[in-house]
Scaffold this active site. Structure first.
Site, PDB file in Angstrom:
ATOM      1  N   HIS A  69      -1.554   9.500   2.970  1.00  0.00           N
ATOM      2  CA  HIS A  69      -2.994   9.219   2.937  1.00  0.00           C
ATOM      3  C   HIS A  69      -3.712   9.934   1.797  1.00  0.00           C
ATOM      4  O   HIS A  69      -4.891   9.737   1.571  1.00  0.00           O
ATOM      5  CB  HIS A  69      -3.644   9.525   4.293  1.00  0.00           C
ATOM      6  CG  HIS A  69      -3.873  10.977   4.577  1.00  0.00           C
ATOM      7  ND1 HIS A  69      -5.096  11.581   4.389  1.00  0.00           N
ATOM      8  CD2 HIS A  69      -3.048  11.942   5.025  1.00  0.00           C
ATOM      9  CE1 HIS A  69      -5.004  12.860   4.729  1.00  0.00           C
ATOM     10  NE2 HIS A  69      -3.770  13.098   5.110  1.00  0.00           N
ATOM     11  N   CYS A 123      -8.989  20.773   6.183  1.00  0.00           N
ATOM     12  CA  CYS A 123      -8.267  21.242   7.350  1.00  0.00           C
ATOM     13  C   CYS A 123      -8.829  22.561   7.882  1.00  0.00           C
ATOM     14  O   CYS A 123      -8.673  22.882   9.049  1.00  0.00           O
ATOM     15  CB  CYS A 123      -6.793  21.418   7.024  1.00  0.00           C
ATOM     16  SG  CYS A 123      -6.090  19.981   6.249  1.00  0.00           S
TER      17      CYS A 123
END
Lengths: 381, 402
Positions: free
Chosen positions: A201, A324
């Site tokens: 991705h 993240c």
């Protein structure tokens, strides 16, 4: 809308999405089934694997498909650690690794008695190969250094590290290539890399598919037990549509970057130039040794999150540190490791471009940013 | 350092007289075919060499592929520079610097193809050796058994600095000796037999017998993968897939069990021979090895071979299994061959096949069925995959998905 968070994730190519849907529909057989539906899925997957291997300069059986970059990193690190623990328990990583590398290593240290050396980086965020060599010990089994830093875009001297590690055949060399894949050529064989992680991705594929290159001759202890798919390294029914989509995305992205990568680099330089003249802005990305798509800067005094939301109101999407970790709203560890102040590390903004980024809109971004900085500064006073 | 050239030397070709240019041309075509996905490279050839101009393409991958091409005796990486002493010194030093380890030895072998060049070869050896010695550390000269031999060839068009001699497989360029049909089962033997025949310059077209539902798509895929692997050596290959189910079922029903294997083989050979005529081949190649299985006793071979007068080449006839496995590993077919799918030779294997079949019995048992029309039908319905364009080998219908 101006999406400038391509390091967090990219928009899938429409062609890739179309493949994904078609494969889900027409090739839904389990590749392990004996019948024709199974063999069709297996055949497609084999072609995808072959294409991926070709694009990466690897052999077919050196490609392991995983659920993503995190799993690829975990499999590389823990798989090596468990396979080699009888030989030694020392691991070397850089201080600026992605959490899926760093946390995996810290877990090995905390729960399994491994010894971890965390290498400092210079003000550019780069590891020094000679310093790395100094840390090598008799019981060192693994060195893991990322290719491109996900926060500031620094390119690590992977080829040099690979070359020096050639003298140490017992040490496996892993590189997290998630941010560099398709964008910056990396010669896996030439650089002496044993293990290399990618995530689909990040190059316009779909979430849920990653790739781990495992050089021939390297053995890993699998993390998942079961049907022994993926050459025993990764049990579980293969994600055939995701794998086909990943192979297609990698091909398209490589073609795109080969054609348009230079122009992107120029755009990055223009953005950096413009930012450097902006009041209150401190650039963290350096001109040399950095990826063509990432620009990182700090606005000391303004918490990153505030600026992100302010820009969002104008339809501009940027991020703070790495997607993240950004929810934790801690100062960026990468910036701290680069010797930046706490204030700078708390006020970092990352712009990550893509070759498809509409450049005509960048001016809007500059204006919005300038106004936002002015406005917030005024509010603070 | 960046290598600009690879210089290819010929093996057995060099001994050919008048036909030499044909051999060289063929080899050049084969090399081009194998390297066609490197668009930037250019070729130049003369009587005894082919020069590959890399133009920035990766020499590692190209070298790897060259080691498999028949007709190549050896090849060297080469840097080219102007025929000027200073330039040559510089380039030779760069070349050695990129390979040597402390403690290594080296030797310079200079040659003047261009006799107008002012410095004689011996003197050149001294100059270059001295230059390298004084600019490196822990590197010494050893003229008898050096770790690195640097060959310097002064020619009118420039000077080639060569090192790292790598051997090719030798033999003759694939395709120079005419065409034969290969009976390819999917097992370990037939690909090795193919490789050895190709080594003598024979162009092959593979024939595979496909018996659905007794054999699966995966067994067919295995054969496709084998042909693809083999085409790395021959440059191009076709695969004929023969629908064989009807014939095998007839044999099962009509021929006594201990003769089914003999008859199956005879039918295969007959069909292969018809395909040979259709495609202009001159021989048939099999992976048979004497005494390995029941069908490979002399009596069996005699009974089977009776259906044709075409030469049947059996390169493995005197080989033991471990020798075959060793070669299969070297040529990259082993791992494909051991994939565990039934092929048409194993599905109906009788419990006790006749190891000494009689020819007249085989003929008599087969006379009750019209095998002529059955084999003709099989030939007519044979599907051919052309691997000449490698992309064709892959399933084109999948291209749009990837």
């Amino acid at each position: 809308m101006l999406y400038l968070d391509n390091s967090a994730t990219t928009k899938p190519y429409p062609e890739v999405l179309a493949s994904y849907i078609q494969v889900t529909n027409d090739f839904f057989g389990n590749p392990s089934s004996l019948h024709k539906m199974g063999s069709m899925a297996e055949n497609l997957m084999r072609q995808a694997r072959k294409q991926t291997a070709n694009l990466l300069g690897a052999e077919e059986d050196e490609i392991v498909f995983t659920s993503g970059g995190t799993e690829a990193n975990n499999l590389a690190i823990k798989g090596t650690a468990f396979m080699k623990m009888h030989r030694g328990k020392h691991i070397i990583v850089s201080a600026v690794e992605h959490p899926s590398v760093m946390e995996a290593c810290l877990q090995l240290e905390k729960d399994f008695g491994f010894d971890l050396t965390i290498l400092a980086v210079n003000e550019e965020g780069r590891v020094s190969p000679s310093q790395l060599e100094n840390e090598i010990r008799e019981d060192t089994i693994l060195v893991s250094v990322m290719h491109v830093n996900n926060e500031v875009g620094t390119i690590q001297p992977i080829e040099e590290i690979g070359a020096l590690l050639e003298e140490y055949p017992n040490i496996s060399f892993h590189t997290d290539h998630v941010q560099g894949a398709a964008k910056i050529p990396l010669d896996l064989k030439g650089a002496g890399i044993d293990l290399c992680s990618l995530s689909a991705h990040k190059f316009h594929g779909l979430k849920g598919t990653g790739i781990l290159y495992v050089r021939k001759g390297i053995r890993l202890t699998p993390l998942l037990s079961g049907g022994e798919q993926e050459n025993h390294y990764r049990s579980g029914t293969e994600n055939v549509p995701g794998i086909a989509a990943a192979a297609k995305a990698l091909r398209m992205a490589k073609e795109d970057y080969a054609r348009l990568g230079k122009a992107l680099e120029e755009t990055k330089m223009q953005v950096m130039k413009r930012l450097s003249t902006m009041e209150g802005v401190v650039l963290n990305t350096t001109k040399g040794h950095s990826a063509p798509h990432i620009i990182h800067f700090s606005v000391p005094g303004i918490k990153s999150e505030v600026l992100v939301h302010r820009l969002e109101e104008s339809g501009i999407y940027v991020s703070t540190t790495s997607a993240c970790s950004s929810k934790k709203s801690l100062p960026s560890k990468t910036l701290l490791a680069m010797g930046k102040s706490k204030e700078e590390a708390e006020s970092g903004i990352r712009i990550s471009l893509d070759i498809h980024t509409d450049r005509s809109q960048l001016e809007t971004m500059f204006t919005a940013l300038e106004q936002a900085i002015k406005h917030i500064m005024k509010m603070k006073r | 350092m960046r290598f600009e050239h690879i210089l290819v030397r010929f093996g057995e070709i060099s001994t050919k007289g008048k036909n030499r240019s044909k051999f060289v041309e063929r080899l050049r075509r084969n090399i081009k075919e194998v390297l066609k996905d490197f668009p930037a490279i250019r070729f130049q050839s003369n009587r005894d060499r082919i020069y590959i101009q890399l133009n920035g393409e990766p020499h590692q991958e190209i070298s790897k592929r060259l080691t498999g091409i028949f007709g190549i005796h050896s090849f060297s990486l080469a840097a080219k520079c102007e025929s000027d002493v200073e330039e040559i010194k510089k380039t030779a030093l760069e070349a050695i610097n990129s390979v040597y380890q402390p403690g290594d030895t080296f030797k310079i072998s200079a040659r003047r193809a261009d006799k107008t060049f002012a410095v004689p070869s011996d003197e050149m050896n001294g100059i270059l050796g001295g230059h390298i010695l004084s600019n490196t550390e822990e590197l010494t000269v050893n003229v008898r058994k050096p770790d690195h031999e640097i060959k310097v060839e002064v020619r009118t068009e420039g000077t080639y600095i060569m090192f790292q001699d790598t051997f090719g497989p030798g033999g003759l360029p694939a395709g120079i000796s005419g065409k034969a049909m290969l009976m390819l089962s999917g097992g370990l033997d037939s690909p090795v037999a193919a490789y050895m025949t190709m080594k003598k310059g024979v162009e092959l077209e593979a024939v595979h017998f496909f018996s659905p539902p007794y054999t699966s798509e995966r067994a067919k895929q295995k054969v496709i993968d084998l042909v693809e692997q083999l085409s790395n050596y021959g440059g191009k290959m076709k695969l004929h897939i023969v629908p064989f189910t009807a014939i095998q079922e007839q044999i099962q029903q009509q021929v006594p069990e201990n003769y089914t294997m003999t008859s199956t083989r005879r039918m295969m050979l007959r069909i292969t021979d018809q395909l040979r005529i259709k495609n202009g081949g001159l021989a048939i190649v099999t992976g048979e090895s004497l005494g390995q299985v029941a069908s490979q006793t002399l009596e069996s071979l005699f009974a089977i071979n009776d259906v044709t007068a075409t030469p049947v080449i059996r390169p493995l006839v005197s080989f033991d299994k471990p020798e075959i496995i060793k070669i299969a590993k070297e040529i990259g077919t082993h791992d494909i061959s051991i994939r565990p799918y039934e092929d048409c030779c194993t599905i109906f294997t009788p419990a006790a096949p006749k190891t000494r079949p009689k020819l007249d019995k085989a003929n008599r048992y087969e006379s009750f069925v019209d095998f002529d029309s059955l084999t003709q039908e099989a030939v007519d319905h044979t599907v051919t995959i052309d691997f000449t364009d490698k992309k064709d080998a892959a399933d084109k219908s999948l291209d749009s998905l990837l």
